[in-house]
Write an enzyme that holds these catalytic residues in place. Structure first.
Site, PDB file in Angstrom:
ATOM      1  N   SER A  30     -53.415 -30.951 -31.508  1.00  0.00           N
ATOM      2  CA  SER A  30     -52.800 -32.129 -32.733  1.00  0.00           C
ATOM      3  C   SER A  30     -53.092 -33.254 -33.635  1.00  0.00           C
ATOM      4  O   SER A  30     -53.808 -32.780 -34.142  1.00  0.00           O
ATOM      5  CB  SER A  30     -51.514 -32.628 -31.202  1.00  0.00           C
ATOM      6  OG  SER A  30     -49.778 -32.442 -32.202  1.00  0.00           O
TER       7      SER A  30
ATOM      8  N   GLU B 259     -45.564 -22.779 -32.279  1.00  0.00           N
ATOM      9  CA  GLU B 259     -45.716 -24.974 -32.086  1.00  0.00           C
ATOM     10  C   GLU B 259     -44.684 -25.524 -32.416  1.00  0.00           C
ATOM     11  O   GLU B 259     -44.738 -26.352 -31.608  1.00  0.00           O
ATOM     12  CB  GLU B 259     -46.798 -24.922 -33.385  1.00  0.00           C
ATOM     13  CG  GLU B 259     -47.593 -24.350 -33.548  1.00  0.00           C
ATOM     14  CD  GLU B 259     -49.067 -25.640 -32.983  1.00  0.00           C
ATOM     15  OE1 GLU B 259     -48.769 -26.229 -32.117  1.00  0.00           O
ATOM     16  OE2 GLU B 259     -50.247 -24.427 -33.341  1.00  0.00           O
TER      17      GLU B 259
ATOM     18  N   HIS C 102     -46.724 -25.846 -28.470  1.00  0.00           N
ATOM     19  CA  HIS C 102     -47.303 -26.783 -28.788  1.00  0.00           C
ATOM     20  C   HIS C 102     -48.270 -27.276 -27.930  1.00  0.00           C
ATOM     21  O   HIS C 102     -47.866 -27.700 -26.846  1.00  0.00           O
ATOM     22  CB  HIS C 102     -47.013 -28.159 -29.802  1.00  0.00           C
ATOM     23  CG  HIS C 102     -47.614 -28.997 -30.509  1.00  0.00           C
ATOM     24  ND1 HIS C 102     -48.487 -28.188 -31.427  1.00  0.00           N
ATOM     25  CD2 HIS C 102     -47.846 -30.573 -30.052  1.00  0.00           C
ATOM     26  CE1 HIS C 102     -49.497 -29.576 -32.403  1.00  0.00           C
ATOM     27  NE2 HIS C 102     -48.258 -30.412 -31.006  1.00  0.00           N
TER      28      HIS C 102
END
Length: 565
Positions: free
Chosen positions: A221, A353, A467
């Site tokens: 991330s 995601e 994610h």
């Protein structure tokens, strides 16, 4: 995972494995540090763990909004066996991220402080001999706003793959990224902390059995975005040798801003500071207590979707900026010029995601009903402007392209989430990988498609590859948490092997692993999951659609503004 000192059950094993009787003490350029040995089930050799090693001076007082300075030396043996405080951040969001992303059996108690420039080291090396093991430096995620090093345990990866794992911290939020856009507070302080940690690794890691000539940076991330930014920076030459970006790259529009002055003024006003000049703002903000800046952070409502205000005026994150030091130009320009660190680079995304964690847990999207109509989707895309940068004129075109093929409101919701995932992660990741490939750097891509058994019960069963999901495989969660399936254990072993092979050789392939094609002009990549196999042209159609849409918009004549004389 057992601590020999604490777990009676493992005492016999400790003796049988010839567990060193004395805890490890290692020399650093600033002084000696004391660590502890930790054993992982199934491994004869324990891992030496050092927690909270300072790599820079505490960034307090006049060092707030300033580049990190080298740590001060000490003459005693520093006890580095307890977790350092995480950098100042919204405690609620920090706790939530840690709970959702930790690969540990149970989350560690979290403390927060402005004094937070510390790193953790996990080394399987025999410290009595001078080993030269590959070093893997983990940069945590959290939108440059939250997160910390200790959420992520490097023990399993270190033991399984015989690598030195280092997890680092960096200033976040206002402390890490406040920028006036001029010499008074250039910004990117958090990224400069990352550079300082990498310099520390160069100077010290040999004493921990690591090879300073074989350093891989990897992160997820905002950590993946940081890795990508560090590749583009002139400051990082020779500080690392390979790089892995998981779900985050330098082209993430949510984490980069060109104009910073207006946000700096908003922050100053919220803190009760005058905004007459940059110098006045910075001087005033330096006088504020950590608690006062925390209040400002909470009032600014970062990391939340604002459904009311003008999307162009809203701010979701404090971001990376062009500071003329770390970044001489915008990432897109540096990539286009092909003048940066040409190193082996692995880039990857997850299948969904924007599946659950980001929209529902972090940003608070109003999607709890599980369905969506086209009009609402178009409005939500416009409200998402601060993170995806899609202009109002383009929102109906985009929603029609993604959602127009079905009348089913449940499918429309899923397609909306796919669109946001493409905008936030998919398209920028493929574009960055293509740039690196075109510049001649060895490049690999993956898509992670698996749902860990450790996922939150609140998460819909249909969300696979959300994610952060790959972290559980990369950092060996099945060997630290209880209840992993056999499939999950095998997957984690394979992923750790790919990542460590890449750290060793700049190529993830190895004996007994499915072949991972290089990302060349055929655009081969690896799908990682219950079935792991090579595929081609990841997000090819989506990238083509957005590239064309943005090109058309850029070519449109701008309305000339009426200027009063």
């Amino acid at each position: 995972m057992w601590l020999c000192a604490l777990a009676l059950a493992s005492l016999a094993a400790c003796t049988a494995w010839g567990h060193p009787s004395a805890p490890p003490v290692v020399d650093t350029v600033h002084g000696k540090v004391l660590g502890k040995f930790v054993s992982l089930e199934g491994f004869a050799q324990p891992v030496a763990v050092f927690l909270g090693v300072p790599f820079a001076k505490p960034p307090l007082g006049s060092l707030r909004f300033a580049p990190p300075q080298p740590a001060e030396s000490w003459s005693h043996v520093k006890n580095t066996t307890s977790y350092p405080p995480m950098c100042s951040q919204d405690a609620v969001s920090g706790h939530m991220l840690s709970e959702l992303f930790t690969n540990r059996k149970e989350n560690i108690p979290l403390k927060f402080s402005e004094d937070c420039l510390y790193l953790n080291i996990y080394t399987p090396a025999d410290l009595t001999k001078r080993g030269r093991l590959p070093v893997m430096v983990w940069i945590h995620g959290g939108g440059l706003m939250v997160g910390g090093a200790s959420t992520y345990d490097g023990l399993a990866l270190s033991a399984h793959e015989n690598v030195v794992v280092v997890t680092i911290q960096y200033r976040l939020g206002i402390w890490g990224f406040f920028s006036t856009g001029d010499e008074h507070s250039r910004g990117n302080w958090g990224h400069l902390d990352q550079v300082a940690a990498l310099r520390w690794v160069q100077d010290n890691i040999a004493n921990f059995g690591g090879d300073p000539g074989s350093v891989t940076i990897f992160g997820e991330s905002a950590g993946g975005q940081s890795v990508s930014i560090l590749l583009l920076s002139p400051l990082t030459k020779n500080l690392f040798h390979r790089a892995i970006s998981e779900s985050g790259v330098a082209l993430l529009s949510s984490l980069f801003r060109k104009n910073t002055k207006s946000l700096a003024e908003k922050i100053a006003i919220e803190a009760g500071c005058k905004t007459t000049t940059s110098a006045v703002m910075v001087h005033c903000l330096r006088q504020k207590t950590e608690e006062e800046l925390m209040e400002v952070t909470l009032k600014m409502k970062f990391m939340a979707l604002d459904l009311v205000g003008d999307p162009k005026e809203n701010t979701a994150f404090l971001t990376t900026v062009i500071d003329g030091v770390l970044l001489p130009k915008a990432p897109a320009e540096i990539l286009a010029e092909k003048k940066y660190n040409m190193l082996p680079y692995m880039v990857g995304i997850n299948q969904q995601e924007f599946g659950w964690i980001i929209p529902m847990q972090m940003l608070g999207y109003p999607l709890s009903e599980g369905k969506l109509d086209q009009k609402t989707a178009t409005e939500l895309l416009w409200k998402s402007y601060p993170i995806v940068n899609v202009s109002k004129e383009l929102t109906p075109v985009a929603t029609e392209k993604y959602l127009g093929g079905t009348d089913d409101p449940v499918k429309k919701k899923d397609l909306f989430l796919d669109m946001l995932a493409d905008l936030l992660f998919g398209v920028p990741s493929v574009n960055v990988a293509r740039h690196h490939r075109d510049a001649g750097a060895p490049t690999y891509m993956y898509e992670y498609r698996y749902r860990p058994s450790f996922s939150s019960d609140m998460r819909p069963k249909t969300v696979i590859g959300d994610h952060g999901d790959e972290i559980f495989s990369v950092l060996g969660a099945p060997f630290l948490k209880e209840g992993a399936t056999e499939e999950e254990i095998k997957l984690s072993k394979m992923v750790m092997k790919y990542w460590a092979n890449f750290a060793r050789n700049g190529n993830p392939n190895g004996e007994g692993l499915p072949q991972w094609p290089a990302y060349d002009y055929k655009e081969g990549y690896l799908q990682i999951g219950a079935t792991t196999q090579a595929a081609q042209k990841l997000k090819d159609k989506e990238v083509a659609f957005w590239t064309e849409l943005w090109a058309k918009e850029a070519a449109r004549p701008r309305e000339t503004e009426h200027i009063e004389l």
